[in-house]
Design a protein around this motif. Structure first.
Motif, PDB file in Angstrom:
ATOM      1  N   GLY A 105      55.375  64.065  33.869  1.00 22.77           N
ATOM      2  CA  GLY A 105      54.842  63.380  35.411  1.00 22.77           C
ATOM      3  C   GLY A 105      53.509  62.941  35.667  1.00 22.77           C
ATOM      4  N   ALA A 106      53.360  61.834  36.541  1.00 24.20           N
ATOM      5  CA  ALA A 106      52.038  61.575  36.741  1.00 24.20           C
ATOM      6  C   ALA A 106      51.973  61.001  38.094  1.00 24.20           C
ATOM      7  CB  ALA A 106      51.763  60.155  35.922  1.00 24.20           C
ATOM      8  N   VAL A 107      50.739  61.458  38.729  1.00 29.50           N
ATOM      9  CA  VAL A 107      50.407  61.082  40.077  1.00 29.50           C
ATOM     10  C   VAL A 107      49.274  60.075  40.010  1.00 29.50           C
ATOM     11  CG1 VAL A 107      49.834  61.776  42.182  1.00 29.50           C
ATOM     12  CG2 VAL A 107      51.344  63.209  40.879  1.00 29.50           C
ATOM     13  N   PRO A 108      49.449  58.722  40.456  1.00 31.18           N
ATOM     14  CA  PRO A 108      48.013  57.795  40.459  1.00 31.18           C
ATOM     15  C   PRO A 108      47.149  58.520  41.857  1.00 31.18           C
ATOM     16  CG  PRO A 108      49.985  56.811  41.531  1.00 31.18           C
ATOM     17  CD  PRO A 108      50.493  58.141  41.008  1.00 31.18           C
ATOM     18  N   THR A 109      45.794  58.450  41.114  1.00 35.30           N
ATOM     19  CA  THR A 109      44.942  58.990  42.094  1.00 35.30           C
ATOM     20  C   THR A 109      43.746  57.912  42.165  1.00 35.30           C
ATOM     21  OG1 THR A 109      43.524  60.059  40.460  1.00 35.30           O
ATOM     22  CG2 THR A 109      45.065  61.184  41.966  1.00 35.30           C
ATOM     23  N   ALA A 110      42.575  57.585  42.793  1.00 39.28           N
ATOM     24  CA  ALA A 110      41.818  56.726  42.723  1.00 39.28           C
ATOM     25  C   ALA A 110      41.144  56.566  41.398  1.00 39.28           C
ATOM     26  CB  ALA A 110      40.565  56.982  43.604  1.00 39.28           C
ATOM     27  N   ASN A 111      41.520  55.412  40.657  1.00 34.38           N
ATOM     28  CA  ASN A 111      41.071  54.901  39.242  1.00 34.38           C
ATOM     29  C   ASN A 111      41.598  55.566  38.482  1.00 34.38           C
ATOM     30  OD1 ASN A 111      39.438  53.173  40.413  1.00 34.38           O
ATOM     31  ND2 ASN A 111      37.806  54.486  40.692  1.00 34.38           N
TER      32      ASN A 111
END
Ligand SMILES: Cc1cc2nc3c(=O)[nH]c(=O)nc-3n(C[C@H](O)[C@H](O)[C@H](O)COP(=O)(O)OP(=O)(O)OC[C@H]3O[C@@H](n4cnc5c(N)ncnc54)[C@H](O)[C@@H]3O)c2cc1C
Length: 368
Positions: free
Chosen positions: A173-179
Motif C-alpha cells: 500500500g501507499a499513501v501520497p503525502t506532500a512530495n
C-alpha cells in the motif's frame, strides 16, 4: 521512517531495468515479492530480441522496441550477456499471406526498421531449407538473448550504484503525502514502512492490483487485466533451423513460431488462450493444434518429438484489437512521483532499456 528517492515495485526485467537506470543518479530500492527476481513473465517468454516490425506507427511499442533493441545489443556486448543476432524469417503460405508480408514490410519501414529483405521461394530454400512457403521476409537484426543473464547484469548495475534489491518483500500500500509517498511493505511477514519521492509500479501481471493499493489513484487510471496464456513445446533431437521461423502474425500474438535458444534447442510457441486465473499450468491437449500450425511451414515436423514445455502469461488490457504499453505518470493520473506500467507484454524484454529511459524522462519532466 526510512526515506529513499525511488521505490520500484517488481523485479522482472522492467523493474530491474528501471532500477538500474535510476540508481545512476539517485537512491533506489527495488522490492520483489518472490524469492528470486524474474520468476514470472521475464523468465517465461521466447527470449527473442525483436526488430520492431509489427507495431503500429508512433506506438510506444514501436518506439521502445526499435530503440530498446539497439540499447540491448550494446548492453549485452558491454556486460558480456550471451546473445546471438541470428535473424528471422517470416513466411507466407498463400497469396493472402503474401499481401500481409508486404504490409509488414511497409509497417517495419514506417517504424524505422529498414533492413528487411524480401525472399522469393528460391531464396527461401537457401535461407531456410525444408521450409514450405511461397515467399518470406528476412529480418537480420532479430536475435536471441539469455534473459536470466541479462537480468543478472541489471541487478549487478543496480548494486554497483549502491541501489538495494530486496526479495520476499511485497508492496502492500501507499499513501501520497506532500512530495512523497508513505509506503507499506510486507517483508517476509514483517510489516515495514518507508517514504519515497518516486514510486514506480512495474508489477507485470500484478500491476493493476498494486495500483488499487495506491490511495488517491482514480479507478479510471487502472486498466482491466486479462490473462492470455502462451505455451511452448520443445522439439527433441536434430532440426534444420539456423534462423527463427515465424508465420504471419495472428490477433493476440505472433503465431506459433520456431525459436532457438543459445544452446540451439528448438522450441515452438507460444499459442494464445485467455484464462480466468493466474496459473502456469500447461495443457497437453494443445499438441494437435501445435502440430497442425507447425506443419504449415515445416512439413517434415515429427509430432512424436514435440514435448510440452512451459507457459507464460501475457498481461492483456483488452481482449480485442491492438494494445499498447501504458507508461503512466502524473500527466495521466495527476499523482506527482508515481509511474504505473501496464500491459507490458511482448516486446517488453527487447524494449526494457528504452522503457526505463522513458520512465526516467517522465520523472525528470515532473521536476521542470
Ligand atoms: C509467452 C510470452 C512470450 C514473450 N516473448 C517475448 C520475446 O520473445 N521478446 C520480448 O521482447 N518480449 C517477450 N515477451 C514479453 C516479455 O517477457 C515481458 O514484456 C516482460 O518480461 C515483462 O516484464 P515485467 O518486469 O513487466 O513483468 P514480470 O517479469 O512479470 O515481473 C513483475 C515482477 O513484479 C513482482 N511484483 C508484482 N507485484 C508485486 C508487489 N506487490 N510487491 C513486490 N513484487 C511484486 C512479481 O513477483 C514479478 O516478479 C513475451 C511474453 C510472453 C507472455
Amino acid at each position: 521512517m526510512e526515506q529513499v528517492d525511488t521505490l520500484v515495485i517488481g523485479a522482472g526485467v522492467i523493474g530491474l531495468a528501471i532500477a538500474a537506470r535510476l540508481s545512476k543518479h539517485s537512491e533506489v530500492v527495488l522490492v520483489e515479492q518472490g524469492h528470486h527476481f524474474g520468476e514470472h513473465t521475464s523468465s517465461r517468454n521466447s527470449e527473442v530480441i525483436h526488430a520492431g516490425i509489427y507495431y503500429p506507427s508512433d506506438s510506444i511499442k514501436a518506439r521502445t522496441c526499435v530503440e530498446g533493441k539497439a540499447q540491448l545489443y550494446t548492453h549485452c556486448t558491454e556486460f558480456s550477456v550471451p546473445f546471438a543476432r541470428i535473424g528471422k524469417v517470416i513466411t507466407a503460405q498463400n497469396t493472402q499471406e503474401e499481401e500481409k508480408l508486404a504490409s509488414l514490410l511497409q509497417q517495419a519501414q514506417n517504424n524505422g526498421v529498414d533492413d528487411l529483405c524480401w525472399l522469393s521461394k528460391e531464396q527461401l530454400v537457401q535461407k531456410a531449407p525444408q521450409i514450405n512457403a511461397i515467399a518470406g521476409l528476412y529480418s537480420p537484426s532479430t536475435g536471441i538473448v539469455d534473459s536470466h543473464q541479462f537480468m543478472l547484469s541489471l541487478l549487478g548495475q543496480l548494486e554497483s550504484h549502491q541501489g538495494q534489491y530486496v526479495s520476499r518483500t511485497q508492496f502492500v500500500g501507499a499513501v501520497p503525502t506532500a512530495n512523497s509517498f508513505a509506503v507499506k511493505l510486507d517483508c517476509d511477514g514483517t510489516p515495514f514502512e518507508l517514504r519515497c519521492r518516486h514510486l514506480v509500479n512495474a508489477g507485470g501481471l500484478f500491476a493493476q492490483h498494486n495500483a488499487t493499493l495506491i490511495e488517491g489513484l482514480q479507478p479510471i487510471h487502472v486498466p482491466a487485466i486479462h490473462y492470455c496464456r502462451g505455451q511452448y513445446f520443445s522439439y527433441q533431437g536434430s532440426h534444420p533451423f539456423k534462423h527463427l521461423i515465424y508465420p504471419v502474425p495472428e490477433q493476440h500474438g505472433l503465431g506459433i513460431h520456431a525459436t532457438l535458444d543459445l544452446a540451439g534447442q528448438l522450441r515452438f510457441g507460444p499459442d494464445t488462450q485467455f484464462i480466468d486465473e493466474l496459473n502456469y499450468e500447461t495443457d497437453g491437449t494443445a499438441l494437435e493444434a501445435f502440430y497442425q500450425a507447425i506443419k504449415r511451414y515445416w512439413p517434415n515436423v515429427d509430432k512424436r518429438r514435440l514435448q510440452l514445455d512451459y507457459a507464460g502469461i501475457r498481461p492483456k488490457t483488452q481482449r480485442q484489437g491492438q494494445q499498447d504499453f501504458q507508461i503512466e505518470g502524473k500527466s495521466i493520473h495527476g499523482l506527482a512521483g508515481l509511474v504505473n506500467l501496464f500491459g507490458i507484454e511482448s516486446p517488453g524484454l527487447t524494449a526494457s532499456l528504452a522503457i526505463a529511459k522513458a520512465v526516467e524522462a517522465q520523472l525528470v519532466a515532473e521536476h521542470k
